[in-house]
Design a protein around this motif. Structure first.
Motif, PDB file in Angstrom:
ATOM      1  N   THR A   1       0.839  -1.191   0.000  1.00 48.41           N
ATOM      2  CA  THR A   1       0.000   0.000   0.000  1.00 48.41           C
ATOM      3  C   THR A   1       0.873   1.240   0.000  1.00 48.41           C
ATOM      4  OG1 THR A   1      -1.705  -1.183   1.243  1.00 48.41           O
ATOM      5  CG2 THR A   1      -1.866   1.212   1.173  1.00 48.41           C
ATOM      6  N   SER A   2       0.591   2.180  -0.879  1.00 48.47           N
ATOM      7  CA  SER A   2       1.373   3.412  -0.971  1.00 48.47           C
ATOM      8  C   SER A   2       0.843   4.439   0.031  1.00 48.47           C
ATOM      9  CB  SER A   2       1.301   3.986  -2.383  1.00 48.47           C
ATOM     10  OG  SER A   2       1.828   3.072  -3.316  1.00 48.47           O
ATOM     11  N   PRO A   3       1.721   5.042   0.847  1.00 50.60           N
ATOM     12  CA  PRO A   3       1.253   6.041   1.817  1.00 50.60           C
ATOM     13  C   PRO A   3       0.559   7.230   1.160  1.00 50.60           C
ATOM     14  CG  PRO A   3       3.503   5.350   2.312  1.00 50.60           C
ATOM     15  CD  PRO A   3       3.153   4.764   0.979  1.00 50.60           C
ATOM     16  N   VAL A   4       0.986   7.592  -0.050  1.00 48.63           N
ATOM     17  CA  VAL A   4       0.411   8.774  -0.690  1.00 48.63           C
ATOM     18  C   VAL A   4      -1.069   8.571  -1.000  1.00 48.63           C
ATOM     19  CG1 VAL A   4       1.015   8.017  -3.020  1.00 48.63           C
ATOM     20  CG2 VAL A   4       0.794  10.448  -2.531  1.00 48.63           C
TER      21      VAL A   4
ATOM     22  N   ALA B   1       3.089  16.486   2.917  1.00 49.66           N
ATOM     23  CA  ALA B   1       2.338  16.387   1.672  1.00 49.66           C
ATOM     24  C   ALA B   1       1.975  17.774   1.164  1.00 49.66           C
ATOM     25  CB  ALA B   1       1.071  15.566   1.887  1.00 49.66           C
ATOM     26  N   GLN B   2       1.972  17.925  -0.118  1.00 52.25           N
ATOM     27  CA  GLN B   2       1.585  19.162  -0.761  1.00 52.25           C
ATOM     28  C   GLN B   2       0.841  18.834  -2.038  1.00 52.25           C
ATOM     29  OE1 GLN B   2       5.199  21.227  -1.626  1.00 52.25           O
ATOM     30  NE2 GLN B   2       6.102  19.551  -2.757  1.00 52.25           N
ATOM     31  N   VAL B   3       0.305  19.869  -2.672  1.00 48.88           N
ATOM     32  CA  VAL B   3      -0.448  19.647  -3.894  1.00 48.88           C
ATOM     33  C   VAL B   3       0.511  19.214  -4.996  1.00 48.88           C
ATOM     34  CG1 VAL B   3      -1.974  20.679  -5.598  1.00 48.88           C
ATOM     35  CG2 VAL B   3      -2.162  21.345  -3.190  1.00 48.88           C
ATOM     36  N   ASP B   4       0.364  17.979  -5.451  1.00 48.71           N
ATOM     37  CA  ASP B   4       1.237  17.427  -6.480  1.00 48.71           C
ATOM     38  C   ASP B   4       0.431  17.119  -7.735  1.00 48.71           C
ATOM     39  OD1 ASP B   4       3.478  17.503  -4.863  1.00 48.71           O
ATOM     40  OD2 ASP B   4       3.093  15.522  -4.014  1.00 48.71           O
ATOM     41  N   ALA B   5       1.127  17.072  -8.833  1.00 47.48           N
ATOM     42  CA  ALA B   5       0.488  16.653 -10.078  1.00 47.48           C
ATOM     43  C   ALA B   5       0.155  15.171  -9.987  1.00 47.48           C
ATOM     44  CB  ALA B   5       1.414  16.931 -11.257  1.00 47.48           C
ATOM     45  N   TYR B   6      -0.925  14.795 -10.675  1.00 52.75           N
ATOM     46  CA  TYR B   6      -1.339  13.394 -10.634  1.00 52.75           C
ATOM     47  C   TYR B   6      -0.247  12.480 -11.196  1.00 52.75           C
ATOM     48  CZ  TYR B   6      -6.067  14.852  -9.428  1.00 52.75           C
ATOM     49  OH  TYR B   6      -7.163  15.379  -8.791  1.00 52.75           O
TER      50      TYR B   6
ATOM     51  N   LEU C   1       3.440   8.049  -9.821  1.00 53.57           N
ATOM     52  CA  LEU C   1       4.790   7.514  -9.674  1.00 53.57           C
ATOM     53  C   LEU C   1       5.030   7.032  -8.245  1.00 53.57           C
ATOM     54  CD1 LEU C   1       7.553   7.003 -10.946  1.00 53.57           C
ATOM     55  CD2 LEU C   1       8.190   9.340 -10.289  1.00 53.57           C
ATOM     56  N   GLU C   2       4.560   7.798  -7.260  1.00 58.91           N
ATOM     57  CA  GLU C   2       4.767   7.416  -5.869  1.00 58.91           C
ATOM     58  C   GLU C   2       3.883   6.244  -5.464  1.00 58.91           C
ATOM     59  OE1 GLU C   2       4.275  10.801  -3.385  1.00 58.91           O
ATOM     60  OE2 GLU C   2       6.039  11.846  -4.145  1.00 58.91           O
ATOM     61  N   ALA C   3       2.822   6.000  -6.214  1.00 56.40           N
ATOM     62  CA  ALA C   3       1.927   4.876  -5.919  1.00 56.40           C
ATOM     63  C   ALA C   3       2.282   3.661  -6.760  1.00 56.40           C
ATOM     64  CB  ALA C   3       0.480   5.280  -6.162  1.00 56.40           C
ATOM     65  N   TYR C   4       3.524   3.561  -7.166  1.00 50.65           N
ATOM     66  CA  TYR C   4       3.935   2.514  -8.093  1.00 50.65           C
ATOM     67  C   TYR C   4       3.677   1.119  -7.530  1.00 50.65           C
ATOM     68  CZ  TYR C   4       6.881  -0.380 -11.094  1.00 50.65           C
ATOM     69  OH  TYR C   4       7.332  -1.360 -11.932  1.00 50.65           O
ATOM     70  N   ASN C   5       3.985   0.904  -6.237  1.00 54.36           N
ATOM     71  CA  ASN C   5       3.814  -0.445  -5.689  1.00 54.36           C
ATOM     72  C   ASN C   5       2.344  -0.852  -5.639  1.00 54.36           C
ATOM     73  OD1 ASN C   5       3.336   1.470  -3.729  1.00 54.36           O
ATOM     74  ND2 ASN C   5       4.030   0.190  -2.053  1.00 54.36           N
ATOM     75  N   SER C   6       1.455   0.089  -5.307  1.00 49.61           N
ATOM     76  CA  SER C   6       0.023  -0.236  -5.306  1.00 49.61           C
ATOM     77  C   SER C   6      -0.489  -0.494  -6.716  1.00 49.61           C
ATOM     78  CB  SER C   6      -0.775   0.900  -4.663  1.00 49.61           C
ATOM     79  OG  SER C   6      -0.486   1.006  -3.287  1.00 49.61           O
ATOM     80  N   LEU C   7      -0.009   0.282  -7.682  1.00 48.59           N
ATOM     81  CA  LEU C   7      -0.439   0.086  -9.057  1.00 48.59           C
ATOM     82  C   LEU C   7       0.100  -1.228  -9.614  1.00 48.59           C
ATOM     83  CD1 LEU C   7      -0.033   3.704 -10.485  1.00 48.59           C
ATOM     84  CD2 LEU C   7      -2.077   2.591  -9.587  1.00 48.59           C
ATOM     85  N   THR C   8       1.305  -1.612  -9.199  1.00 44.84           N
ATOM     86  CA  THR C   8       1.852  -2.901  -9.623  1.00 44.84           C
ATOM     87  C   THR C   8       1.010  -4.048  -9.074  1.00 44.84           C
ATOM     88  OG1 THR C   8       4.077  -1.966  -9.674  1.00 44.84           O
ATOM     89  CG2 THR C   8       3.899  -4.356  -9.599  1.00 44.84           C
ATOM     90  N   LYS C   9       0.581  -3.893  -7.820  1.00 46.70           N
ATOM     91  CA  LYS C   9      -0.288  -4.903  -7.216  1.00 46.70           C
ATOM     92  C   LYS C   9      -1.615  -4.994  -7.970  1.00 46.70           C
ATOM     93  CE  LYS C   9      -2.736  -5.684  -2.838  1.00 46.70           C
ATOM     94  NZ  LYS C   9      -2.910  -5.175  -1.455  1.00 46.70           N
TER      95      LYS C   9
ATOM     96  N   GLU D   1     -11.322  -2.882 -19.857  1.00 47.63           N
ATOM     97  CA  GLU D   1     -10.320  -1.878 -19.514  1.00 47.63           C
ATOM     98  C   GLU D   1     -10.502  -1.496 -18.049  1.00 47.63           C
ATOM     99  OE1 GLU D   1      -8.828   2.623 -20.787  1.00 47.63           O
ATOM    100  OE2 GLU D   1     -10.433   1.623 -21.891  1.00 47.63           O
ATOM    101  N   LEU D   2      -9.523  -1.812 -17.229  1.00 50.61           N
ATOM    102  CA  LEU D   2      -9.578  -1.513 -15.805  1.00 50.61           C
ATOM    103  C   LEU D   2      -8.902  -0.174 -15.525  1.00 50.61           C
ATOM    104  CD1 LEU D   2      -8.701  -5.023 -14.324  1.00 50.61           C
ATOM    105  CD2 LEU D   2     -10.950  -4.032 -14.744  1.00 50.61           C
ATOM    106  N   ARG D   3      -9.406   0.543 -14.547  1.00 52.36           N
ATOM    107  CA  ARG D   3      -8.850   1.837 -14.167  1.00 52.36           C
ATOM    108  C   ARG D   3      -8.320   1.762 -12.748  1.00 52.36           C
ATOM    109  NH1 ARG D   3     -11.990   6.391 -17.409  1.00 52.36           N
ATOM    110  NH2 ARG D   3     -12.692   5.120 -19.143  1.00 52.36           N
ATOM    111  N   ASP D   4      -7.253   2.512 -12.506  1.00 53.51           N
ATOM    112  CA  ASP D   4      -6.633   2.469 -11.182  1.00 53.51           C
ATOM    113  C   ASP D   4      -7.212   3.495 -10.230  1.00 53.51           C
ATOM    114  OD1 ASP D   4      -5.473   4.904 -12.027  1.00 53.51           O
ATOM    115  OD2 ASP D   4      -3.739   3.846 -12.844  1.00 53.51           O
ATOM    116  N   GLY D   5      -8.086   4.370 -10.697  1.00 55.79           N
ATOM    117  CA  GLY D   5      -8.722   5.338  -9.807  1.00 55.79           C
ATOM    118  C   GLY D   5      -7.960   6.630  -9.636  1.00 55.79           C
ATOM    119  N   ILE D   6      -6.740   6.720 -10.129  1.00 54.13           N
ATOM    120  CA  ILE D   6      -5.957   7.957 -10.024  1.00 54.13           C
ATOM    121  C   ILE D   6      -6.261   8.813 -11.249  1.00 54.13           C
ATOM    122  CG2 ILE D   6      -3.658   8.946  -9.849  1.00 54.13           C
ATOM    123  CD1 ILE D   6      -2.712   6.392  -8.591  1.00 54.13           C
TER     124      ILE D   6
END
Length: 341
Positions: free
Chosen positions: A208-211, A219-224, A229-237, A276-281
């Motif tokens: 699970t990605s902390p972000v 944390a600050q306002v970041d681009a999606y 990129l920071e949620a890479y491990n969750s997206l890989t799962k 087509e599955l979506r990751d929600g981001i």
């Protein structure tokens, strides 16, 4: 014909899994107390899903729950079916022919370990308990600091051992005898670091990605794009699970189509099913526009595909495409030379 989720605690696969990760038979057990809490009468409805048919049997358990006897299906109560919007017990039949040569149940494993279904949270319960214990310890210390005990010189107590608290002034003769709160340096920073370490262990174990949970420090306002990129491990799962879900969704929808084509008067052509599955981001708008511009200029992306990525809704895509066509025709008419004499 419609899809319905079968509760995972009620259905059990029987036999060996096939090449498409499906089983030849599934047994579902519905349990209902037809009596009361004091004198329970447990009924078990067994529904067996096989290729081409569905079989049903109803049993009543003995008081010890170790033996059972088969009873008539009509005795399955109506309220038991209403609990989960299930089949009408007045229409239950021992055997129902589905009309297709496949099993109507589609098995969707969460994760397979050597062919057996496994949970994402195997081994994570101990980490969760440890994290809760550490959080509770810190909370107890903070609670004591927010409401600490106060120490008074012994001579300030009355005969009953009480100290007056209805006055704002306290007299003293010796500075060391001034009443004071009992506090101590609890070294909370070390305890917080220990808790954060346990939290990181739990996140690593569950991939699970902390972000995504809003736990990223500073944390600050970041681009999606950065969030992705920071949620890479969750997206890989999620991508690993997609290999199970895509095939299962295709099969479930195709089974519904097979069943619908068995209805009188219903026939239509079949085409391959795409999933087509979506990751929600959310997609970064600027990044998507830049990518589409490059692909469109190179002739590698159609207008329909670009609109689908932007709007998602097929009806909105069709309306937007028609509007673009109308504007292009109007522009061509306006720019055409006037040939009238």
């Amino acid at each position: 014909v419609y899809l319905r989720e079968v509760p995972s605690d009620e259905v059990f696969p029987i036999g060996q899994a096939t090449a498409e990760r499906q089983y030849p038979r599934y047994d579902r057990y519905r349990v209902h107390n037809a009596g009361s809490a004091e004198t329970p009468i447990y009924l078990v409805l067994q529904i067996s899903y096989l290729a081409g048919r569905i079989e049903r049997r109803l049993f009543q358990l003995d008081a010890d729950g170790r033996s059972r006897r088969e009873i008539n299906l009509a005795q399955w109560p109506l309220e038991a079916a209403a609990e989960r919007n299930d089949e009408d017990p007045r229409q239950l039949a021992p055997v129902t022919l589905t009309g297709i040569a496949r099993n109507t149940i589609t098995y969707v494993p969460n994760q397979l370990a050597r062919g057996a279904a496994a949970s994402d949270y195997d081994g994570a319960i101990d980490l969760q308990d440890a994290l809760n214990a550490k959080q509770t310890q810190i909370a107890r210390v903070l609670a004591k600091h927010s409401d600490p005990k106060m120490a008074f010189p012994a001579r300030m107590a009355d005969s009953a051992g009480n100290v007056r608290t209805d006055h704002d002034a306290t007299f003293y003769e010796d500075r060391t005898e001034i009443p004071q709160y009992i506090v101590w340096n609890a070294e909370l920073q070390h305890a917080i670091e220990d808790r954060d370490f346990a939290l990181n262990q739990l996140l690593v174990r569950t991939e699970t990605s902390p972000v995504l949970l809003g736990l990223k420090k500073g944390a600050q306002v970041d681009a999606y794009k950065k969030v992705r990129l920071e949620a890479y491990n969750s997206l890989t799962k999620a991508a690993r699970k997609a290999s199970f879900w895509k095939e299962a969704i295709k099969r479930a929808v195709s089974v519904c189509q097979d069943l619908e084509n068995t209805l009188p008067g219903v026939r239509y052509d079949r085409t391959p099913i795409g999933v087509e599955l979506r990751d929600g981001i959310p997609v970064d708008d600027l990044d998507q526009a830049h990518r589409q511009s490059i692909l469109r200029s190179a002739g590698l992306l159609s207008l329909h595909r670009a609109l689908t990525e932007q709007l998602s809704d097929p009806a909105a895509v069709q309306a937007e495409q028609q509007q673009l066509t109308n504007e292009a025709q109007l522009s061509a008419q306006q720019s055409a030379p006037n040939t009238q004499g």
